[in-house]
Design an enzyme around this catalytic site. Structure first.
Site, mmCIF file in Angstrom:
data_model
loop_
_atom_site.group_PDB
_atom_site.id
_atom_site.type_symbol
_atom_site.label_atom_id
_atom_site.label_comp_id
_atom_site.label_asym_id
_atom_site.label_seq_id
_atom_site.Cartn_x
_atom_site.Cartn_y
_atom_site.Cartn_z
ATOM 1 N N ASP A 94 0.975 -1.110 0.004
ATOM 2 C CA ASP A 94 -0.039 0.026 -0.004
ATOM 3 C C ASP A 94 0.814 1.051 -0.128
ATOM 4 O OD1 ASP A 94 0.866 0.312 2.461
ATOM 5 O OD2 ASP A 94 -0.927 0.091 3.503
ATOM 6 N N ASP A 268 -8.065 -7.214 -0.132
ATOM 7 C CA ASP A 268 -7.180 -7.437 1.055
ATOM 8 C C ASP A 268 -8.019 -7.012 2.448
ATOM 9 O OD1 ASP A 268 -6.831 -4.506 0.579
ATOM 10 O OD2 ASP A 268 -6.018 -4.682 2.512
ATOM 11 N N CYS A 306 -13.716 -27.993 6.124
ATOM 12 C CA CYS A 306 -12.288 -27.495 5.809
ATOM 13 C C CYS A 306 -11.334 -28.370 6.046
ATOM 14 C CB CYS A 306 -12.078 -26.246 6.917
ATOM 15 S SG CYS A 306 -10.488 -25.522 6.768
ATOM 16 N N CYS A 308 -8.023 -27.594 6.267
ATOM 17 C CA CYS A 308 -6.750 -27.084 6.868
ATOM 18 C C CYS A 308 -6.188 -28.123 7.944
ATOM 19 C CB CYS A 308 -6.791 -25.737 7.668
ATOM 20 S SG CYS A 308 -7.565 -25.385 9.130
ATOM 21 N N CYS A 311 -8.199 -28.030 11.188
ATOM 22 C CA CYS A 311 -9.461 -28.847 11.174
ATOM 23 C C CYS A 311 -8.990 -30.226 10.929
ATOM 24 C CB CYS A 311 -10.273 -28.205 10.017
ATOM 25 S SG CYS A 311 -11.072 -26.437 10.422
ATOM 26 N N HIS A 337 -6.302 -21.490 10.124
ATOM 27 C CA HIS A 337 -7.635 -21.721 9.572
ATOM 28 C C HIS A 337 -8.361 -20.429 9.015
ATOM 29 C CE1 HIS A 337 -11.565 -23.172 9.256
ATOM 30 N NE2 HIS A 337 -12.011 -21.991 9.814
HETATM 31 ZN ZN LIG Z 1 -9.665 -25.330 8.987
#
Ligand SMILES: [Zn+2]
Length: 377
Positions: A94, A268, A306, A308, A311, A337
């Site tokens: 930025d 963003d 999910c 990830c 999870c 996550h």
């Molecule tokens: Zn997750």
């Protein structure tokens, strides 16, 4: 060196959604894409390897913070921001404008730039369009943002008019100051507050100067979702079809889906990372506040859908325990996550546009979301 470019791969027939690819000197960014925010040369609580695992292709760095500490010249001497923070993929920076303007009483605007006092040690500085570009180039940014004023909401029309005109003159100075020989790109930022005619004037002026991509600035500043969607719907079609379009500082998962539907390519926001540290987690069913007592004995993953690391390996009960005990790992896991949720959402959006079913995807997405903490049923 690969020159900067944008390729439009597919467009949705029912909405303005687009599937594209941004080519930078440090690799490609598949769009629509969300950029995690790395304010101080780090996305808080996440190793670069974990960012890659979450699906991040580009991150955002903050000019204001890095200029004050540790200093852009120091980062340049140490090999640039990518090497400094061990992130090899693209970085968008930025301009520093947003942070400087947030300083309130500590800053003063003139034609030349913004005089301000550091929030760290009170030292005095003058940030000009030229200095902003110099800092961003010293950092080694791949996508540089023009220096502008982010107009607060609400603001009087006369103020928005004057400020937008000043940002337009600053944008032209940024274009002049930008050295393209390193392969970096420069994006212009459309302002104009919530006034359509001022937005149009700003977009026209920027297109005349000519940038590598364009952003809508001054959104998600307290105007509410409906007005923000209206401004996207009006503002995005004013931008060139064959260049990237970035909606700055946006937003919630709902905002991303709706922004894409209106033709945005890049987003963003600090929301996934900041909320994670406060124990607010995003799931396919909506938001979930992990500190609630109802998760004390809950052995299920945060979001069963999910994929990830968190999870796959931890229960809601464990995450609640870490948060209640104020453990560092709570922030680390929650951030991992939330970023995966955001970046998987963008990947699913891209697939939906490619396969011509974005409209169905959008309807399903909204239908499945429940009021806050409905995710536990
Ligand atoms: Zn997750």
């Amino acid at each position: 060196m690969t020159p900067f470019g944008f390729q439009l791969l597919a467009t949705d027939t029912a909405t303005a959604a687009r599937r594209g690819r941004i080519q930078t000197r440090r690799g490609v960014v598949e769009t629509p894409m969300f950029m995690p925010v790395g304010t101080q040369g780090t996305v808080k609580g996440v190793l670069p390897e974990a960012l890659v695992e979450a699906g991040a292709q580009i991150i955002l760095g903050n000019t204001y913070h890095l200029y004050l500490r540790p200093g852009h010249e120091r980062i340049r001497r140490l090999g640039g921001l990518h090497r400094f923070m061990h992130w090899e993929r693209p970085i968008l920076t930025d301009s520093g404008g947003f942070q400087v303007f947030s300083l309130g009483q500590l800053r003063k605007i003139s034609e030349e730039g913004v005089a301000f006092q550091s929030h760290i040690d009170g030292s005095r500085h003058l940030l000009t369009p030229e200095l902003s570009i110099e800092i961003q180039q010293a950092l080694g940014s791949d996508i540089i943002m023009a220096f502008d004023e982010c107009i607060p909401y609400p603001s009087e029309r006369s103020y928005v008019d004057r400020s937008t005109a000043l940002s337009g003159r600053w944008a032209a100075r940024c274009r002049q100051a930008h050295d393209r020989s390193d392969g970096s790109a420069l994006f212009g930022i459309v302002q104009g507050g919530m006034y359509e005619d001022l937005r149009r004037r700003s977009a026209d002026e920027l297109r005349q100067v000519g940038f590598d991509g364009y952003a809508l600035g001054g959104l998600s500043v307290g105007e509410g979702a409906e007005l923000m969607y209206e401004m996207m719907e009006f503002g995005l079609p004013l931008l060139p079809v064959d260049q990237p379009r970035y909606v700055m500082g946006v937003g919630t998962p709902e905002n991303l889906v709706e922004g894409v539907a209106r033709g945005a390519d890049l987003f963003d926001c600090v929301m996934p990372t900041r909320n994670a540290r406060n124990g607010v987690l995003f799931t396919s069913f909506g938001k979930l506040s992990i500190k609630q007592a109802r998760y004390r004995d809950d052995d299920r993953p945060l979001d069963p859908e999910c994929d990830c690391y968190v999870c796959r390996n931890y229960s809601r009960a464990y995450l609640r325990h870490l948060f209640q005990a104020n453990e560092i790992l709570a922030s680390v896991l929650n951030t991992q996550h939330n970023l995966r949720y955001y970046l998987k959402l963008m990947a699913d959006i891209r697939t939906a546009i490619e396969t011509g079913c974005f409209a169905t995807f959008r309807a399903d997405f909204h239908r499945r979301r429940q009021p806050e903490d409905g995710a536990v049923a």
